[in-house]
Design a protein around this motif. Structure first.
Motif, PDB file in Angstrom:
ATOM      1  N   ASP A  22       1.952 -23.560  27.847  1.00 24.53           N
ATOM      2  CA  ASP A  22       2.567 -23.654  26.531  1.00 24.53           C
ATOM      3  C   ASP A  22       2.149 -22.421  25.743  1.00 24.53           C
ATOM      4  OD1 ASP A  22       3.789 -24.209  24.219  1.00 24.53           O
ATOM      5  OD2 ASP A  22       2.529 -25.899  23.643  1.00 24.53           O
ATOM      6  N   ASN A  24       3.882 -21.205  23.371  1.00 23.27           N
ATOM      7  CA  ASN A  24       4.630 -21.279  22.116  1.00 23.27           C
ATOM      8  C   ASN A  24       3.632 -21.018  20.987  1.00 23.27           C
ATOM      9  OD1 ASN A  24       6.691 -21.798  20.318  1.00 23.27           O
ATOM     10  ND2 ASN A  24       6.383 -24.019  20.361  1.00 23.27           N
ATOM     11  N   ARG A  38      -3.759 -20.795  22.467  1.00 27.12           N
ATOM     12  CA  ARG A  38      -3.048 -21.278  23.663  1.00 27.12           C
ATOM     13  C   ARG A  38      -3.100 -20.274  24.812  1.00 27.12           C
ATOM     14  NH1 ARG A  38       2.214 -24.475  21.062  1.00 27.12           N
ATOM     15  NH2 ARG A  38       1.058 -26.361  20.562  1.00 27.12           N
ATOM     16  N   ARG A  64      12.498 -21.894  19.286  1.00 28.76           N
ATOM     17  CA  ARG A  64      13.628 -22.788  19.581  1.00 28.76           C
ATOM     18  C   ARG A  64      14.937 -21.984  19.570  1.00 28.76           C
ATOM     19  NH1 ARG A  64      11.562 -27.925  15.928  1.00 28.76           N
ATOM     20  NH2 ARG A  64      10.062 -28.677  17.461  1.00 28.76           N
ATOM     21  N   ARG A 120      13.603 -21.169  27.337  1.00 33.52           N
ATOM     22  CA  ARG A 120      14.621 -21.767  26.457  1.00 33.52           C
ATOM     23  C   ARG A 120      15.782 -20.826  26.143  1.00 33.52           C
ATOM     24  NH1 ARG A 120      11.390 -25.623  22.154  1.00 33.52           N
ATOM     25  NH2 ARG A 120      10.413 -26.961  23.708  1.00 33.52           N
ATOM     26  N   ARG A 153       7.659 -33.412  26.183  1.00 34.59           N
ATOM     27  CA  ARG A 153       9.078 -33.035  26.300  1.00 34.59           C
ATOM     28  C   ARG A 153       9.596 -33.337  27.710  1.00 34.59           C
ATOM     29  NH1 ARG A 153       9.761 -33.247  21.372  1.00 34.59           N
ATOM     30  NH2 ARG A 153       9.080 -31.571  20.024  1.00 34.59           N
TER      31      ARG A 153
HETATM   32  C1  3PG Z   1       4.551 -27.275  20.375  1.00 32.85           C
HETATM   33  O1  3PG Z   1       4.283 -26.182  19.843  1.00 32.85           O
HETATM   34  O2  3PG Z   1       4.286 -28.359  19.827  1.00 32.85           O
HETATM   35  C2  3PG Z   1       5.154 -27.262  21.743  1.00 32.85           C
HETATM   36  O3  3PG Z   1       5.242 -25.983  22.275  1.00 32.85           O
HETATM   37  C3  3PG Z   1       6.484 -27.950  21.764  1.00 32.85           C
HETATM   38  O4  3PG Z   1       7.463 -27.201  21.078  1.00 32.85           O
HETATM   39  P1  3PG Z   1       8.785 -27.896  20.595  1.00 32.85           P
HETATM   40  O5  3PG Z   1       8.399 -28.849  19.498  1.00 32.85           O
HETATM   41  O6  3PG Z   1       9.701 -26.796  20.135  1.00 32.85           O
HETATM   42  O7  3PG Z   1       9.356 -28.657  21.764  1.00 32.85           O
END
Ligand code: 3PG
Length: 390
Positions: A22, A24, A38, A64, A120, A153
């Motif tokens: 992850d 993100n 992370r 996203r 994504r 997810r």
């Molecule tokens: C987060 O940061 O909580 C995860 O990477 C999930 O991301 P998402 O909410 O865009 O699915």
């Protein structure tokens, strides 16, 4: 206790391992990495696999982008920064080269680290699409999920691939599941959960689940106001305020006797205004609650200091602004001074607040998950974990 198939007693020498992380990570407007937790937490699994002689293909999403290419969300831009933080070279693979991916991987030595573009950018990721699952599985022998933050997810790279490839949970994933489950299940003499957030409706299952096993459940942040109105400590102002949140708060209060709702608060008309210390009964419609006052903080602090198990999600105030940061600072200090063995925190803004006050070393576990952390606390069925269970 949830048990997943881990990697630590397995041998991945010469294997092509698809490693779901992850990554993100929060980025500034100019694209700089604001928090690298992370990335750093992914390093143990990467090192373990590479040191064994595996070829590791990192897959992750960021942001996203809704199935489309978005330049600012390309991992190309973050590559050198990620390489620096994990102290390894990465071979980047773009989706456009997809027909060649297997060749690219096969043409490198064992122990090479690869990374695929943002998952994504392809709509198949979030749709858990069969073709995308097949594509991802086509260039690997095994699948390892170490992206705890996305475990809630039901996407191609989380649940889909696990139905095709031999699958394991990574080192971070195991650590998160074990520490969070232990926190919920372990016996304690006195336990305190501190829960913030804006919407009560989002938090009902967590409040309900934690109230079963925790002695004190402290409500902070945006949830304070509707709870105070529901308990008639703040006079109801208008029909607008008799909203769904207040109805839910009333229902929760009618059966839950463990909730602590702070009633001495730091308010202001806006973030730029001078703060006022008000009791709930003095709050009027224009006062916005920006932090918790010293008397209520004293009560919370005593609960924390008398607890042997503490869980925290949601800062009580606007901690980035001096005049509204006392509550967050005091909660962190109380957690630091508490002798509790279990001190667990999670959620994006909570982790940011802990880092802001430079106190991460005082927690027994800080989760890398936001929604995933809350889902596990809620006791939700998480398919991403189910597919990795022993
Ligand atoms: C987060 O940061 O909580 C995860 O990477 C999930 O991301 P998402 O909410 O865009 O699915």
């Amino acid at each position: 206790m949830i048990k997943i198939k881990g990697i630590q007693n397995k041998n991945f020498n010469n294997k092509k391992c698809l490693l779901r992380l992850d990554l993100n990570i929060p980025l500034s407007e100019s694209g700089e990495i604001l928090d690298d937790t992370r990335i750093i937490e992914s390093k143990p699994s990467i090192d373990f696999l590479i040191d064994q002689g595996a070829k590791v293909i990192i897959i992750s999403h960021i942001g996203r982008p809704n199935g489309e290419y978005v330049e600012n969300l390309s991992f190309v831009k973050l590559l050198s920064e990620i390489e620096y933080k994990i102290n390894r070279k990465i071979v980047f693979i773009d989706f456009e080269q997809q027909l060649d991916i297997l060749n690219i991987i096969d043409s490198h030595e064992k122990g090479t680290l690869f990374m695929l573009e943002n998952l994504r950018f392809n709509p198949g990721e979030e749709n858990n699409d069969e073709n995308f699952i097949e594509f991802l599985s086509s260039f690997a022998d095994v699948y390892i999920n170490d992206g705890f933050g996305t475990i809630h997810r039901n996407h191609a790279s989380i649940t889909g691939i696990a139905s095709i490839l031999k699958s394991y949970g990574g080192i971070l994933l195991e650590k998160e599941i074990q520490n969070i489950s232990e926190c919920i299940l372990s016996k304690s003499k006195k336990s305190t959960a501190i829960l913030g957030g804006a919407k009560i409706s989002d938090k009902i299952p967590i409040i309900e689940n934690l109230s079963k096993s925790f002695d004190n459940v402290v409500i902070t942040g945006g949830m304070i106001r509707p709870f105070l109105i529901a308990s008639e400590k703040i006079a109801k102002f208008s029909a607008n305020e008799e909203n769904n949140e207040i109805k839910i708060a009333k229902k929760i209060l009618s059966f839950n006797k463990k909730l602590f709702i702070p009633d001495q608060l730091i308010c202001a008309k806006s973030l730029d205004d001078e703060p006022e210390l008000l009791h709930a009964s003095q709050i009027n419609q224009k006062d916005v609650i920006y932090d918790i006052g010293p008397n209520s903080l004293m009560d919370i602090s005593n609960m924390i200091l008398n607890s042997d198990k503490i869980i925290w999600n949601g800062p009580p105030g606007v901690y980035e602004i001096n005049k509204f940061q006392n509550g967050t600072n005091k909660i962190i200090k109380s957690i630091i001074n508490s002798e509790a063995k279990i001190k667990v925190a999670g959620g994006g803004s909570t982790v940011a607040a802990i880092n802001y006050f430079d106190s991460s070393e005082y927690f027994s576990h800080i989760s890398t998950g936001g929604g995933a952390f809350l889902s596990l606390l809620e006791g939700k069925f998480l398919q991403g974990i189910e597919v990795l269970k022993v």
